[in-house]
Structures are given as C-alpha cells and as structure tokens.
Design a protein around this motif. Structure first.
Motif, PDB file in Angstrom:
ATOM      1  N   ARG A 271      -7.561   5.976  -1.548  1.00 20.27           N
ATOM      2  CA  ARG A 271      -8.808   5.213  -1.638  1.00 20.27           C
ATOM      3  C   ARG A 271      -9.140   4.565  -0.291  1.00 20.27           C
ATOM      4  N   LEU A 272      -8.126   4.035   0.366  1.00 20.43           N
ATOM      5  CA  LEU A 272      -8.340   3.405   1.672  1.00 20.43           C
ATOM      6  C   LEU A 272      -8.758   4.438   2.715  1.00 20.43           C
TER       7      LEU A 272
ATOM      8  N   THR B  28      -9.503  -1.183  -1.005  1.00 16.50           N
ATOM      9  CA  THR B  28      -8.330  -1.103  -1.877  1.00 16.50           C
ATOM     10  C   THR B  28      -8.699  -1.570  -3.280  1.00 16.50           C
ATOM     11  N   SER B  29      -7.761  -1.389  -4.193  1.00 15.38           N
ATOM     12  CA  SER B  29      -7.986  -1.846  -5.566  1.00 15.38           C
ATOM     13  C   SER B  29      -7.895  -3.360  -5.680  1.00 15.38           C
ATOM     14  N   TRP B  30      -7.453  -4.022  -4.617  1.00 18.88           N
ATOM     15  CA  TRP B  30      -7.338  -5.483  -4.650  1.00 18.88           C
ATOM     16  C   TRP B  30      -8.695  -6.161  -4.541  1.00 18.88           C
TER      17      TRP B  30
ATOM     18  N   THR C 122      -2.395   6.067  -4.746  1.00 16.29           N
ATOM     19  CA  THR C 122      -3.806   5.995  -5.129  1.00 16.29           C
ATOM     20  C   THR C 122      -4.573   5.069  -4.188  1.00 16.29           C
ATOM     21  N   ASP C 123      -3.978   3.925  -3.887  1.00 19.81           N
ATOM     22  CA  ASP C 123      -4.629   2.991  -2.963  1.00 19.81           C
ATOM     23  C   ASP C 123      -4.718   3.577  -1.555  1.00 19.81           C
TER      24      ASP C 123
ATOM     25  N   LEU D  33       0.823  -1.209   0.000  1.00 23.03           N
ATOM     26  CA  LEU D  33       0.000   0.000   0.000  1.00 23.03           C
ATOM     27  C   LEU D  33       0.858   1.260   0.000  1.00 23.03           C
TER      28      LEU D  33
ATOM     29  N   SER E 144       1.695   2.691  -3.269  1.00 24.22           N
ATOM     30  CA  SER E 144       0.593   3.088  -4.149  1.00 24.22           C
ATOM     31  C   SER E 144      -0.185   4.237  -3.512  1.00 24.22           C
TER      32      SER E 144
END
Length: 210
Positions: free
Chosen positions: A81-82, A164-166, A77-78, A72, A75
């Motif tokens: 987002r988080l 997250t994006s995951w 961005t993540d 994380l 990233s």
C-alpha cells in the motif's frame, strides 16, 4: 634544514588553500542540491548488485523512524500500500518539496561558506570585508537548517502515514536536544559575525575621521 619561506609565499599558499577549500564547500553544496529532485524521483534509493547485475529499487518504508519501519516490515499489505501511495506523482512532488525544506538551507550554508573562503583567498585588499557578508548569510542558513531538519522529518512522516493503514497522523517536532544545541551555535555564530562587521565598520569610520 629548509630556509624559512618568504612571507609573500606563505600568504600565497594560505590563499590557495582557502580557494581550494572554498571549491570543496561549493561542490558539497551542489551535491546537496542534487538530492532535492532525487528525493522525488527515487525515494529511499536502494541498489542491489549480484551475479546478474545491479538492480535499482526504492524502499519508502526506510523513510519512517526505526520503530515504524519495523512495524511496516511485518505487514506486507502495508508495504504494498505504501509503495503504491509513494508512486503517485503528487506524493513524489511533496517529497521533493520536503527535501527542499530539509536540504535547501544546508546547501545555502555550504555555498555561502565556500564563497566566503573564495573571497578570503582572493586579492588581499578588503578580503575580510568581502567575506563577511557571505559568512553572515551562512549563519542565517545555519539557523534555518537547525529548524528545518526536525520540521522536515515531521512533515515527511505525516505525508507517508497517509499511505499506510494507520491513517493520517499529526507530529510535532519538539525534540529539544535535536533543535536547541545547533540553533544556539548558529545564533552565536550570527552574533559573532555581526560583531565583526560592526568592528570593521567602526575601524573604517575611524580611518575616515583620521
């Protein structure tokens, strides 16, 4: 050389130590319970102090395990987002609920031990008998805590993965080394307290018979 203390004085001092130790355990229980709402109000708290004073921030990425937290951190961005995901009221409430699963049994354990010590440090008449029920409750809380810790970690991770994006993940808390040893110790303590209660009851029955 100091003269030996009177037996009553020694007993009184030991009782006082038991009561003080009981207060310590009760204080720990109160502090542990206070972290439950804090987990929702301020997830992964971080305080930074500098020349311009102290600032309070939250670092939700630190709630992940080491490997995922490192991913994380690479990233931005993540991370954003988080942060936005954790800012939701429903997520904060869920984090507090997971903290209740994690810390609740520990708080009960500390409180039960504290109350047992307070009973042991009280009037000597039936002090042990009055302490045993609290010790039994403490062992039950210890059993629940041994199970709750890995379970709450898995629930927290599954909740945060959604931010997250995951995407959503399923995690099974099957870390035997983390679960089995404390669980076996707690079960052994529960069995020991049960044996003590049975022995005490047998002694009472014998006294009544005589």
């Amino acid at each position: 050389m100091r003269p030996p203390l009177d037996p009553r004085t020694r007993i009184a001092r030991k009782a006082r130590r038991c009561r003080l130790a009981g207060l310590l355990f009760l204080a720990i229980a109160a502090l542990a319970a206070a972290t439950i709402p804090l987990a929702g109000l301020w997830p992964a708290p971080r305080v930074h102090c500098g020349e311009q004073g102290c600032s309070r921030t939250s670092a939700p990425a630190e709630l992940f395990d080491t490997e995922d937290a490192a991913r994380l951190s690479r990233s931005p961005t993540d991370l954003r987002r988080l942060d936005a995901y954790v800012a939701r009221g429903s997520v904060r409430l869920a984090l507090a609920g997971i903290e209740l699963i994690d810390v609740g049994p520990f708080a009960v354990l500390m409180a039960a031990v504290g109350l047992a010590l307070r009973r042991l440090g009280g009037p000597p008449t039936d002090a042990f008998a009055r302490a045993l029920p609290w010790l039994r409750r403490a062992t039950i809380a210890a059993i629940l805590w041994a199970i709750a810790q890995p379970l709450s970690d898995a629930l927290r991770q599954m909740l945060l993965y959604r931010g997250t994006s995951w995407g959503p993940h399923w995690i099974l808390p099957l870390n035997v080394n983390a679960i089995v040893p404390p669980l076996l110790l707690a079960i052994a303590a529960y069995a020991t307290v049960g044996a003590l209660e049975s022995g005490l009851q047998a002694q009472r029955d014998l006294d009544d018979f005589v």
